[in-house]
Design a protein around this motif. Structure first.
Motif, PDB file in Angstrom:
ATOM      1  N   LEU A  85       4.052   4.214  -4.923  1.00 38.78           N
ATOM      2  CA  LEU A  85       5.503   4.339  -4.567  1.00 38.78           C
ATOM      3  C   LEU A  85       5.601   4.085  -2.998  1.00 38.78           C
ATOM      4  CD1 LEU A  85       8.263   5.124  -5.253  1.00 38.78           C
ATOM      5  CD2 LEU A  85       7.777   7.284  -4.962  1.00 38.78           C
ATOM      6  N   ARG A  86       6.563   3.160  -2.854  1.00 40.98           N
ATOM      7  CA  ARG A  86       6.719   2.840  -1.205  1.00 40.98           C
ATOM      8  C   ARG A  86       8.268   2.764  -1.341  1.00 40.98           C
ATOM      9  NH1 ARG A  86       4.852  -1.430   3.174  1.00 40.98           N
ATOM     10  NH2 ARG A  86       5.767  -0.258   4.894  1.00 40.98           N
ATOM     11  N   ASN A  87       8.701   3.541  -0.379  1.00 41.54           N
ATOM     12  CA  ASN A  87      10.320   3.467  -0.222  1.00 41.54           C
ATOM     13  C   ASN A  87      10.674   3.023   1.342  1.00 41.54           C
ATOM     14  OD1 ASN A  87      10.813   4.368  -2.781  1.00 41.54           O
ATOM     15  ND2 ASN A  87      11.227   6.454  -2.132  1.00 41.54           N
ATOM     16  N   THR A  88      11.065   1.763   1.416  1.00 42.18           N
ATOM     17  CA  THR A  88      11.252   1.442   2.691  1.00 42.18           C
ATOM     18  C   THR A  88      12.895   0.573   2.848  1.00 42.18           C
ATOM     19  OG1 THR A  88      10.194  -0.535   2.377  1.00 42.18           O
ATOM     20  CG2 THR A  88       8.939   0.928   3.319  1.00 42.18           C
ATOM     21  N   GLY A  89      13.509   0.860   3.596  1.00 45.49           N
ATOM     22  CA  GLY A  89      14.532   0.445   3.944  1.00 45.49           C
ATOM     23  C   GLY A  89      15.367  -0.193   2.899  1.00 45.49           C
ATOM     24  N   LYS A  90      15.682  -1.283   2.696  1.00 40.25           N
ATOM     25  CA  LYS A  90      16.673  -1.920   1.673  1.00 40.25           C
ATOM     26  C   LYS A  90      16.024  -1.862   0.357  1.00 40.25           C
ATOM     27  CE  LYS A  90      20.115  -3.624   5.019  1.00 40.25           C
ATOM     28  NZ  LYS A  90      20.866  -4.938   5.351  1.00 40.25           N
TER      29      LYS A  90
ATOM     30  N   CYS B  74      12.837  -0.903  -2.141  1.00 43.19           N
ATOM     31  CA  CYS B  74      11.712   0.100  -2.692  1.00 43.19           C
ATOM     32  C   CYS B  74      10.874  -0.553  -3.699  1.00 43.19           C
ATOM     33  CB  CYS B  74      12.217   1.288  -3.057  1.00 43.19           C
ATOM     34  SG  CYS B  74      13.270   2.278  -1.981  1.00 43.19           S
ATOM     35  N   PHE B  75       9.373  -0.167  -3.759  1.00 44.20           N
ATOM     36  CA  PHE B  75       8.538  -0.617  -4.775  1.00 44.20           C
ATOM     37  C   PHE B  75       7.870   0.674  -5.363  1.00 44.20           C
ATOM     38  CE2 PHE B  75       8.920  -3.768  -1.127  1.00 44.20           C
ATOM     39  CZ  PHE B  75       8.984  -4.918  -1.928  1.00 44.20           C
ATOM     40  N   ALA B  76       7.765   0.132  -6.671  1.00 44.29           N
ATOM     41  CA  ALA B  76       6.992   1.510  -7.470  1.00 44.29           C
ATOM     42  C   ALA B  76       6.000   0.627  -8.558  1.00 44.29           C
ATOM     43  CB  ALA B  76       7.906   2.216  -8.163  1.00 44.29           C
ATOM     44  N   SER B  77       4.889   1.126  -8.803  1.00 36.35           N
ATOM     45  CA  SER B  77       4.100   0.469  -9.810  1.00 36.35           C
ATOM     46  C   SER B  77       4.126   1.556 -10.911  1.00 36.35           C
ATOM     47  CB  SER B  77       2.499   0.587  -9.341  1.00 36.35           C
ATOM     48  OG  SER B  77       1.650  -0.052 -10.111  1.00 36.35           O
ATOM     49  N   LEU B  78       4.545   0.881 -12.025  1.00 37.27           N
ATOM     50  CA  LEU B  78       4.748   1.775 -13.328  1.00 37.27           C
ATOM     51  C   LEU B  78       3.443   1.625 -14.160  1.00 37.27           C
ATOM     52  CD1 LEU B  78       8.520   1.067 -14.282  1.00 37.27           C
ATOM     53  CD2 LEU B  78       7.658   2.590 -12.646  1.00 37.27           C
ATOM     54  N   GLN B  79       3.128   2.676 -14.917  1.00 46.10           N
ATOM     55  CA  GLN B  79       1.814   2.440 -15.525  1.00 46.10           C
ATOM     56  C   GLN B  79       2.063   3.079 -16.843  1.00 46.10           C
ATOM     57  OE1 GLN B  79      -2.290   3.730 -14.263  1.00 46.10           O
ATOM     58  NE2 GLN B  79      -1.972   5.364 -15.703  1.00 46.10           N
ATOM     59  N   ALA B  80       1.763   2.151 -18.044  1.00 45.47           N
ATOM     60  CA  ALA B  80       1.784   2.599 -19.335  1.00 45.47           C
ATOM     61  C   ALA B  80       0.530   3.573 -19.687  1.00 45.47           C
ATOM     62  CB  ALA B  80       1.776   1.247 -20.086  1.00 45.47           C
ATOM     63  N   GLY B  81       0.687   3.905 -20.969  1.00 48.03           N
ATOM     64  CA  GLY B  81      -0.386   4.685 -21.468  1.00 48.03           C
ATOM     65  C   GLY B  81      -1.775   4.115 -21.662  1.00 48.03           C
ATOM     66  N   ASP B  82      -1.658   2.611 -21.659  1.00 46.00           N
ATOM     67  CA  ASP B  82      -3.098   1.916 -21.940  1.00 46.00           C
ATOM     68  C   ASP B  82      -3.669   1.700 -20.442  1.00 46.00           C
ATOM     69  OD1 ASP B  82      -1.388   0.162 -21.180  1.00 46.00           O
ATOM     70  OD2 ASP B  82      -1.942  -1.521 -22.399  1.00 46.00           O
ATOM     71  N   GLY B  83      -2.841   2.099 -19.306  1.00 48.57           N
ATOM     72  CA  GLY B  83      -3.368   1.601 -17.846  1.00 48.57           C
ATOM     73  C   GLY B  83      -2.686   0.576 -17.596  1.00 48.57           C
ATOM     74  N   SER B  84      -2.115  -0.529 -18.204  1.00 50.10           N
ATOM     75  CA  SER B  84      -1.468  -1.550 -17.650  1.00 50.10           C
ATOM     76  C   SER B  84      -0.186  -1.136 -16.734  1.00 50.10           C
ATOM     77  CB  SER B  84      -1.011  -2.506 -18.810  1.00 50.10           C
ATOM     78  OG  SER B  84      -0.160  -1.899 -19.720  1.00 50.10           O
TER      79      SER B  84
ATOM     80  N   HIS C 163       0.807  -1.196  -0.023  1.00 49.21           N
ATOM     81  CA  HIS C 163       0.140  -0.007   0.094  1.00 49.21           C
ATOM     82  C   HIS C 163       0.873   1.291   0.127  1.00 49.21           C
ATOM     83  CE1 HIS C 163      -3.664  -2.300   0.465  1.00 49.21           C
ATOM     84  NE2 HIS C 163      -3.139  -2.745   1.510  1.00 49.21           N
ATOM     85  N   ASP C 164       0.522   2.224  -0.913  1.00 43.66           N
ATOM     86  CA  ASP C 164       1.034   3.480  -0.953  1.00 43.66           C
ATOM     87  C   ASP C 164       0.629   4.543  -0.104  1.00 43.66           C
ATOM     88  OD1 ASP C 164       2.714   1.871  -2.864  1.00 43.66           O
ATOM     89  OD2 ASP C 164       1.064   2.584  -4.468  1.00 43.66           O
ATOM     90  N   ALA C 165       1.462   5.565   0.603  1.00 45.49           N
ATOM     91  CA  ALA C 165       0.978   6.808   1.177  1.00 45.49           C
ATOM     92  C   ALA C 165       0.206   7.483   0.060  1.00 45.49           C
ATOM     93  CB  ALA C 165       2.204   7.427   1.848  1.00 45.49           C
ATOM     94  N   ALA C 166      -1.089   7.828   0.504  1.00 51.15           N
ATOM     95  CA  ALA C 166      -1.874   8.626  -0.698  1.00 51.15           C
ATOM     96  C   ALA C 166      -1.229  10.073  -0.737  1.00 51.15           C
ATOM     97  CB  ALA C 166      -3.244   8.625  -0.292  1.00 51.15           C
ATOM     98  N   PRO C 167      -1.081  10.523  -1.750  1.00 52.08           N
ATOM     99  CA  PRO C 167      -0.966  12.030  -1.812  1.00 52.08           C
ATOM    100  C   PRO C 167      -1.548  13.119  -0.934  1.00 52.08           C
ATOM    101  CG  PRO C 167      -0.841  11.187  -4.020  1.00 52.08           C
ATOM    102  CD  PRO C 167      -1.433  10.272  -3.104  1.00 52.08           C
ATOM    103  N   ALA C 168      -1.126  13.847  -0.426  1.00 50.01           N
ATOM    104  CA  ALA C 168      -1.797  14.774   0.884  1.00 50.01           C
ATOM    105  C   ALA C 168      -2.698  15.824  -0.108  1.00 50.01           C
ATOM    106  CB  ALA C 168      -0.746  15.460   1.424  1.00 50.01           C
ATOM    107  N   VAL C 169      -2.545  15.707  -1.550  1.00 51.20           N
ATOM    108  CA  VAL C 169      -3.386  16.862  -2.161  1.00 51.20           C
ATOM    109  C   VAL C 169      -4.719  16.273  -2.675  1.00 51.20           C
ATOM    110  CG1 VAL C 169      -3.084  18.731  -3.807  1.00 51.20           C
ATOM    111  CG2 VAL C 169      -1.275  17.829  -2.573  1.00 51.20           C
TER     112      VAL C 169
END
Length: 512
Positions: A89-94, A96-106, A5-11
């Motif tokens: 995006l989640r950055n923890t310790g050693k 880090c995890f990121a979900s990359l999205q293509a233009g088609d949403g995949s 789970h990612d921290a939701a943007p504060a905006v």
């Protein structure tokens, strides 16, 4: 589901779209500082926060198609280079995890670990990379312990730095944000991306259907010295080069008919029209229009063609003539569609026989009796507005409404057997007019008489009346064969196929 789970943007979305808040200003300043650091660290002019290229070898959709069925905790030994926008995006310790999205949403997960990229690279990732950034990653295709298709990153690079934060992707965007900031809508919402694809599929289907029937697509002028082809208020502009008033076209009809006169017997155009009128859930001042003309056809044959065009488009986007709208409703566009008479259906609805001979006084009395507010000097306006009031709302299936009053259709041939009526139909789908078709008026003498009447109406203050077009009349005088013609709004076609409003089917609608 993403593995973490990612921290939701504060905006919030409203803060992003409605005003530049203090919080966004602060985030933008932080991101701009990161941009500066990326640029300062670049080893050449093509790098930094916005490199000219990155060494992509594969796409996210292609990798998902090849390896989407990997079992949990599996490896492939295959290294790929991918790029996408970071949407989680989640950055923890050693690790880090990121979900990359293509233009088609995949999407695909990127795993950036100390063991694979090293301490300095991991620190840079944590320091320089934000939600919304485009990044390039290279590494082995694997499946995580939880079964998430992933890239075990060995190299990474920022491909484009986002200096504004994304809206909260876990919350629904407001309609205003979707319309005014369609780029955010496309990032955040699958339906928005689907709309773009379905529109492209529908238009491609229209062209394929026409090609199979030997129609030729041409282009006609959008800047015209005289507006015509429809009853509508035009946009006016001025040409400095010619020092003359010009109009954005309201319809391509009069030029397409010139092409038929010239021997292009089956012709069509898909392009933009502009009408300086109101905007609502079914109207836009700028819209895409299909018009087609078939020599030696009539309004019956062109109705058959129109039904085929729409049914083929439905099949192209859904694999069936039964389309599923965005709200889950199914709508059946299959089979042969009903054809009803305007006069007969109105007569049945009000319980009084109405014909082309019915006087305006009688129509006004009937409208007053029924509480329909109409005040117009033309018989046909009464008939059409009363029909819309009494009959239109009861149509459920796609329906061709046939045989209109002559005085509201100046470009249409008179009916072959009914006086005071023209061979015109309107197609109603989902309760709105989707298309219209004619047996075209090709007699230049009668056409001149109709134009003269339109000129009289214009002199009387009707802003939608047509002008007398001598060049078009001259073309008709060289002989135009019997012809059937039709026009259909592409935006409205997508409304019928998707169940959405017009501001959703137009990618970038005009807004104040």
């Amino acid at each position: 589901m993403s593995e973490h789970h990612d921290a939701a943007p504060a905006v919030s979305t409203d803060e992003i779209t409605d005003e530049i808040t203090d919080e966004i200003t602060e985030q933008k300043a932080v991101r701009l500082a990161k941009r500066e650091r990326l640029n300062a660290a670049a080893t050449g002019p093509g790098g930094g926060a916005y490199p000219v290229s990155v060494p992509v070898t594969d796409t996210i959709p292609a990798v998902r198609a090849r390896y989407g069925e990997l079992e949990a905790d599996a490896t492939t030994g295959v290294t790929v280079g991918l790029a996408g926008r970071i949407v989680h995006l989640r950055n923890t310790g050693k690790l880090c995890f990121a979900s990359l999205q293509a233009g088609d949403g995949s999407r695909i997960q990127a795993m950036v670990s100390l063991g694979e990229v090293g301490e300095a690279s991991l620190a840079d990732w944590k320091d320089l990379v934000d939600l919304g950034d485009h990044v390039f990653v290279s590494g082995e295709v694997i499946s995580s312990r939880r079964g998430e298709l992933s890239i075990m990153v060995t190299e990474w690079q920022v491909a484009a730095k986002a200096v504004l934060p994304l809206p909260n992707l876990h919350s629904e965007l407001s309609e205003e944000t979707r319309v005014r900031s369609r780029y955010l809508d496309l990032i955040a919402r699958e339906q928005a991306r689907r709309n773009v694809v379905q529109r492209s599929q529908a238009v491609a289907s229209l062209r394929a259907t026409f090609t199979a029937r030997d129609f030729i697509e041409i282009e006609t002028p959008m800047l015209q010295v005289m507006h015509g082809g429809a009853s509508a208020r035009p946009f006016a502009t001025h040409s400095n080069a010619f020092d003359t008033e010009l109009f954005l076209r309201i319809a391509p009809e009069l030029f397409l008919k010139r092409a038929v006169v010239g021997g292009i017997d089956r012709v069509y155009e898909i392009n933009r029209n502009f009408r300086n009128e109101g905007a609502d859930s079914t109207h836009s001042p700028e819209f895409s229009m299909l018009e087609a003309y078939e020599a030696y056809g009539d309004y019956n044959s062109i109705a058959d063609l129109t039904q085929t065009l729409i049914q083929d488009a439905a099949f192209a986007i859904s694999g069936s003539h039964v389309v599923t709208w965005a709200d889950g409703t199914e709508f059946d566009l299959g089979g042969d569609w009903d054809r009803i008479s305007m006069y007969d259906s109105l007569s049945a609805a009000v319980g009084v026989a109405i014909s082309p001979e019915t006087s305006i006084a009688q129509l006004k009395a009937l409208a007053d009796r029924e509480g329909v507010d109409i005040d117009h000097p033309i018989h046909g306006k009464y008939v059409e507005e009363m029909w819309e009031h009494f009959v239109k709302g009861g149509l459920t299936r796609p329906t061709f409404v046939m045989d209109f009053p002559v005085d509201t259709s100046p470009l249409v041939r008179g009916h072959r057997s009914i006086a005071g009526v023209v061979e015109k139909w309107d197609l109603y789908v989902r309760g709105f007019e989707l298309a219209t078709g004619y047996s075209e008026l090709v007699d230049p003498v009668v056409q001149r008489e109709r134009f003269v009447e339109q000129t009289r109406l214009a002199a009387g203050g009707d802003p939608e009346a047509m002008r007398l077009d001598e060049e078009f009349l001259r073309a008709l005088e060289y002989g135009m064969p019997p012809t059937g013609g039709m026009g259909m709004g592409i935006d409205r076609l997508l409304m019928a196929l998707t169940g959405l409003g017009i501001r959703e089917t137009i990618l970038f609608p005009l807004v104040k």
